[in-house]
Design an enzyme around this catalytic site. Structure first.
Site, mmCIF file in Angstrom:
data_model
loop_
_atom_site.group_PDB
_atom_site.id
_atom_site.type_symbol
_atom_site.label_atom_id
_atom_site.label_comp_id
_atom_site.label_asym_id
_atom_site.label_seq_id
_atom_site.Cartn_x
_atom_site.Cartn_y
_atom_site.Cartn_z
ATOM 1 N N CYS A 13 0.838 -1.207 0.000
ATOM 2 C CA CYS A 13 0.000 0.000 0.000
ATOM 3 C C CYS A 13 0.866 1.247 0.000
ATOM 4 O O CYS A 13 1.406 1.638 1.040
ATOM 5 C CB CYS A 13 -0.942 -0.003 1.207
ATOM 6 S SG CYS A 13 -2.035 1.438 1.271
ATOM 7 N N CYS A 60 -0.520 4.057 2.200
ATOM 8 C CA CYS A 60 -0.314 3.828 3.629
ATOM 9 C C CYS A 60 1.131 4.087 4.053
ATOM 10 O O CYS A 60 1.379 4.670 5.116
ATOM 11 C CB CYS A 60 -0.678 2.388 3.991
ATOM 12 S SG CYS A 60 -2.300 1.841 3.431
ATOM 13 N N ASP A 61 2.075 3.622 3.245
ATOM 14 C CA ASP A 61 3.457 3.543 3.713
ATOM 15 C C ASP A 61 4.459 4.397 2.946
ATOM 16 O O ASP A 61 5.641 4.424 3.301
ATOM 17 C CB ASP A 61 3.921 2.078 3.660
ATOM 18 C CG ASP A 61 3.092 1.182 4.564
ATOM 19 O OD1 ASP A 61 2.613 1.680 5.600
ATOM 20 O OD2 ASP A 61 2.912 -0.001 4.234
#
Length: 366
Positions: free
Chosen positions: A183, A186-187
């Site tokens: 992701c 997300c990261d």
């Protein structure tokens, strides 16, 4: 909240995904050898071989399922949650979560899910850590079987999520959350001023590679073939981007590093030659599989296998509601899944009230 055993003492085996990018490797696999664990609620869940009746049954224990449980429990629906034998959803595989509201210093994914579970239990939700075997939505009460127990419900929220496809490498599994991610949204922030790679050849891979250029000094896009499934505009944009280097005919053989990602061992699929790339992170973008297999006989799915939502959270069957990544292949975020769970619980409560199954005594519970 119980710090040591937030999920009923179950151990999460991060090495269980070694079967490659198979669509069968989902959290709905049956694991009959593990005894079911039930927590929360005003009563004890019936033992295997018995029947459980409830007004609302929630399937799934990621952000969507647990948020639905919080709202439904506060509305006095006494929901039962079939949480899965590896409860908590995709966030159980995520280390630092910095984009979920309310945590300015970030929070570990498993800690966030443990807190959500404790909150649902506090209000009376009953959670059972079992995978479902089969469902029957032909008539009400709806029926779902899990580990030898039949669950009957007047309404159901399906929040089983979607599973990222992985390469199936032992090293990839070992380093998830330590430089291996699925992701970018997300990261990506954690890879500011780093050199990283994205693996894949579709629109998702090209979108993630382009997004990651906001943080990384360089993004290597690796694809095992010389042609791409992505749209032409995405391919052209990537080729023109000064921070993206595209490597066709390149397969990942191993993720290098002990405590964190330090590089990749790759193979040229045309010559067979092996080489190494020094990198700080790798994003796997080869697709997702929605966990819809048990429901496909009853609920409408789209061309990608995701459940089709009608009127915000409804399905093609009255009384069956849908929440989270099991239908959402656009955002795939914990916060959007939680919002879906909230909406599904409210819709279920109002539907049950309209059917005369519950009384209109919870108007202020939200």
């Amino acid at each position: 909240m119980k710090d040591k055993e937030p999920f009923g003492g179950l151990a999460i085996d991060f090495g269980a995904d070694g079967g490659g990018a198979s669509a069968t490797a989902t959290p709905l696999a049956i694991a009959p050898e593990a005894p079911p664990t039930a927590t929360g609620g005003p009563a004890t869940i019936a033992s295997a071989g018995d029947r459980v009746d409830t007004k609302l049954l929630i399937v799934g224990s990621g952000p969507a399922g647990l948020t639905a449980a919080v709202y439904a429990a506060r509305a006095a629906l006494e929901p039962v949650v079939l949480a899965g034998s590896a409860p908590g959803g995709q966030l159980m595989l995520t280390s630092d979560v910095e984009n979920y509201p309310g945590f300015p210093d970030g929070i570990q994914g498993p800690d966030l899910m443990a807190a959500m579970r404790a909150q649902a239990e506090r209000f009376g939700a009953r959670l059972v850590d079992v995978d479902i075997d089969r469902v029957d939505f032909s008539a009400r009460p709806f029926r779902i079987w899990a580990r030898g127990t039949e669950y009957r419900a007047q309404s159901v929220v399906v929040a089983t999520g979607a599973s990222a496809l992985w390469l199936g490498l032992d090293s990839e599994t070992r380093l998830r959350g330590r430089g291996v991610s699925a992701c970018a949204t997300c990261d990506g922030f954690f890879f500011r001023d780093r050199e990283i790679a994205v693996v894949g050849g579709g629109d998702t891979a090209f979108e993630e590679a382009t997004y990651l250029t906001r943080f990384a000094t360089k993004v290597h896009l690796l694809h095992r073939r010389d042609t791409f499934r992505a749209s032409k505009i995405m391919i052209d944009r990537a080729y023109d981007h000064p921070k993206i280097e595209i490597h066709p005919n390149t397969a990942v053989e191993e993720v290098l590093g002990d405590a964190k990602v330090e590089g990749l061992k790759v193979r040229d699929t045309t010559t067979g030659d092996m080489s190494e790339m020094q990198l700080d992170g790798v994003f796997i973008a080869i697709g997702y599989v929605p966990n819809t297999a048990p429901f496909r006989e009853w609920l409408e799915v789209d061309s990608k296998g995701y459940l089709v939502v009608r009127d915000e959270t409804g399905s093609n069957i009255e009384g069956v509601f849908i929440a989270g990544d099991v239908h959402d292949h656009r955002y795939r975020q914990a916060v959007t899944a939680a919002g879906d769970g909230c909406k599904a619980a409210i819709d279920a409560e109002r539907w049950l009230e309209a059917q005369g199954i519950t009384e209109a005594a919870t108007a202020t519970a939200w």
